[in-house]
Design an enzyme around this catalytic site. Sequence first.
Site, PDB file in Angstrom:
ATOM      1  N   ARG A  83       0.059 -32.755  -1.057  1.00 15.38           N
ATOM      2  CA  ARG A  83       1.282 -33.555  -0.902  1.00 15.38           C
ATOM      3  C   ARG A  83       1.088 -34.664   0.128  1.00 15.38           C
ATOM      4  O   ARG A  83       1.605 -35.769  -0.032  1.00 15.38           O
ATOM      5  CB  ARG A  83       2.467 -32.657  -0.533  1.00 15.38           C
ATOM      6  N   LYS A 185       6.720 -37.585   1.624  1.00 17.53           N
ATOM      7  CA  LYS A 185       7.195 -37.108   2.930  1.00 17.53           C
ATOM      8  C   LYS A 185       6.916 -38.199   3.965  1.00 17.53           C
ATOM      9  O   LYS A 185       6.026 -38.075   4.814  1.00 17.53           O
ATOM     10  CB  LYS A 185       6.499 -35.791   3.264  1.00 17.53           C
ATOM     11  N   GLU A 221      19.090 -32.540  -2.491  1.00 19.30           N
ATOM     12  CA  GLU A 221      18.458 -31.875  -1.347  1.00 19.30           C
ATOM     13  C   GLU A 221      19.516 -31.296  -0.421  1.00 19.30           C
ATOM     14  O   GLU A 221      20.640 -31.791  -0.368  1.00 19.30           O
ATOM     15  CB  GLU A 221      17.650 -32.896  -0.523  1.00 19.30           C
TER      16      GLU A 221
HETATM   17  N1  PLP Z   1      13.002 -31.409   1.338  1.00 20.51           N
HETATM   18  C1  PLP Z   1      12.798 -32.180   2.423  1.00 20.51           C
HETATM   19  C2  PLP Z   1      13.479 -33.490   2.513  1.00 20.51           C
HETATM   20  C3  PLP Z   1      11.932 -31.720   3.448  1.00 20.51           C
HETATM   21  O1  PLP Z   1      11.724 -32.451   4.546  1.00 20.51           O
HETATM   22  C4  PLP Z   1      11.309 -30.466   3.298  1.00 20.51           C
HETATM   23  C5  PLP Z   1      10.387 -29.980   4.324  1.00 20.51           C
HETATM   24  O2  PLP Z   1       9.201 -30.105   4.235  1.00 20.51           O
HETATM   25  C6  PLP Z   1      11.556 -29.713   2.133  1.00 20.51           C
HETATM   26  C7  PLP Z   1      12.412 -30.212   1.184  1.00 20.51           C
HETATM   27  C8  PLP Z   1      10.889 -28.408   1.934  1.00 20.51           C
HETATM   28  O3  PLP Z   1       9.549 -28.567   1.584  1.00 20.51           O
HETATM   29  P1  PLP Z   1       8.501 -27.434   1.908  1.00 20.51           P
HETATM   30  O4  PLP Z   1       8.979 -26.192   1.260  1.00 20.51           O
HETATM   31  O5  PLP Z   1       7.236 -27.917   1.303  1.00 20.51           O
HETATM   32  O6  PLP Z   1       8.436 -27.330   3.382  1.00 20.51           O
HETATM   33  C1  COI Z   2       9.535 -28.751   7.079  1.00 29.56           C
HETATM   34  O1  COI Z   2      10.209 -27.861   6.581  1.00 29.56           O
HETATM   35  O2  COI Z   2       8.331 -28.614   7.319  1.00 29.56           O
HETATM   36  C2  COI Z   2      10.114 -30.034   7.416  1.00 29.56           C
HETATM   37  O3  COI Z   2       9.379 -30.977   7.490  1.00 29.56           O
HETATM   38  C3  COI Z   2      11.557 -30.101   7.613  1.00 29.56           C
HETATM   39  C4  COI Z   2      11.993 -30.892   8.815  1.00 29.56           C
HETATM   40  C5  COI Z   2      11.681 -30.228  10.107  1.00 29.56           C
HETATM   41  C6  COI Z   2      11.594 -32.322   8.766  1.00 29.56           C
END
Ligand code: PLP
Ligand code: COI
Length: 341
Positions: A83, A185, A221
């Site tokens: 990612r 991200k 989200e």
């Molecule tokens: N959505 C957003 C906007 C985020 O910042 C995050 C955090 O990383 C997630 C979803 C969840 O993603 P992940 O499960 O890969 O941490």
């Molecule tokens: C994560 O869940 O890793 C995120 O990046 C969420 C937030 C702290 C930006």
Amino acid sequence: MSKTVDIDWSKLGFSYMKTDLRYVSKWSNGEWDEGKLVEDNKLAISESSTALHYGQQCFEGLKAYRTKDGKVQLFRPDRNAARLNDSCNRVLMPEVPEEKFIDACIQVVKANEHFVPPYGTGGTLYLRPFVIGVGDNLGVKPAPEFIFCVFAVPVGAYFKGGMAPVNFITSDFDRAAPYGTGAAKVGGNYAGSLMPHEEAVKNGFADCIYLDPATHTKIEEVGAANFFGITKDNKFITPKSPSILPSITKYSLLHVAKEYLGLETEERDVLIDNLDEFKEAGACGTAAVITPIGGIQHKGNLHVFHSETEVGPVTKKLYETLCGIQFGDVEAPEGWIVEVK
Ligand code: PLP
Ligand code: COI
């Protein structure tokens, strides 16, 4: 573990703490250098860096978990590497090879092993890899140089209450555009989310829910986490959209729901006017883990799912299974766990 630190592990929230060493690698003339661990937590960069002016940067978040027998392990770091590289491609930054990414994470965890919270405290060591555009530059164009870093911070719950349900409110703002950078991200998405988040918190909610930027009719989200709902006939549903961040936790839960809990799963539209189809709902992400959604306030009405105070049984089972895998108590699917040795 040789060194020790004086931390009340059970009281950790989600805030910055300087740990001993972080990894820094520089890219110039078409390649990354070897990278090294450094003590200084400050970066010296040109005042004209694209990361500072044009938001040319991206980041990741993953965790190191202490198992019952004292080992330390990472959860699906290859997915974060992939990612990160998708994000790098979206904002024209060089990719970080997967082996370099995982090696950097492992080096940082090993160097800060005494900051990995003990098993059973609920704490984890959060890793924050990031890439920034640096060097002298003025026009809107990609930077001449880049820096890749990984630092680590011990963390507890992201939302107050951890596994206790919290309420969210829909926002009239968008965090991303229909064909924008929502799936990457990149920091700009988060800058745009600061005001809606603050508004939601001021109104007594844990965070806001973003609807799809084109029609404002579908859930996208939950703050910095993805949404899932459990239908009355026990299906695990999560939104599908090109403008949401593809959450690694969400894709892991899709697998857990199907293969461990025997639920049917679907990625599809979730209409904000059809919340009645769900008996339970939750937010999921690395920081959020699984946070049960008590209710969602939309246009002045609070829609309560299972309960505002109690966790629903399916959400509980998903949480126990996911955390069981992450902390090494439940057998993980092939390739999900990388031991830090
Ligand atoms: N959505 C957003 C906007 C985020 O910042 C995050 C955090 O990383 C997630 C979803 C969840 O993603 P992940 O499960 O890969 O941490
Ligand atoms: C994560 O869940 O890793 C995120 O990046 C969420 C937030 C702290 C930006």
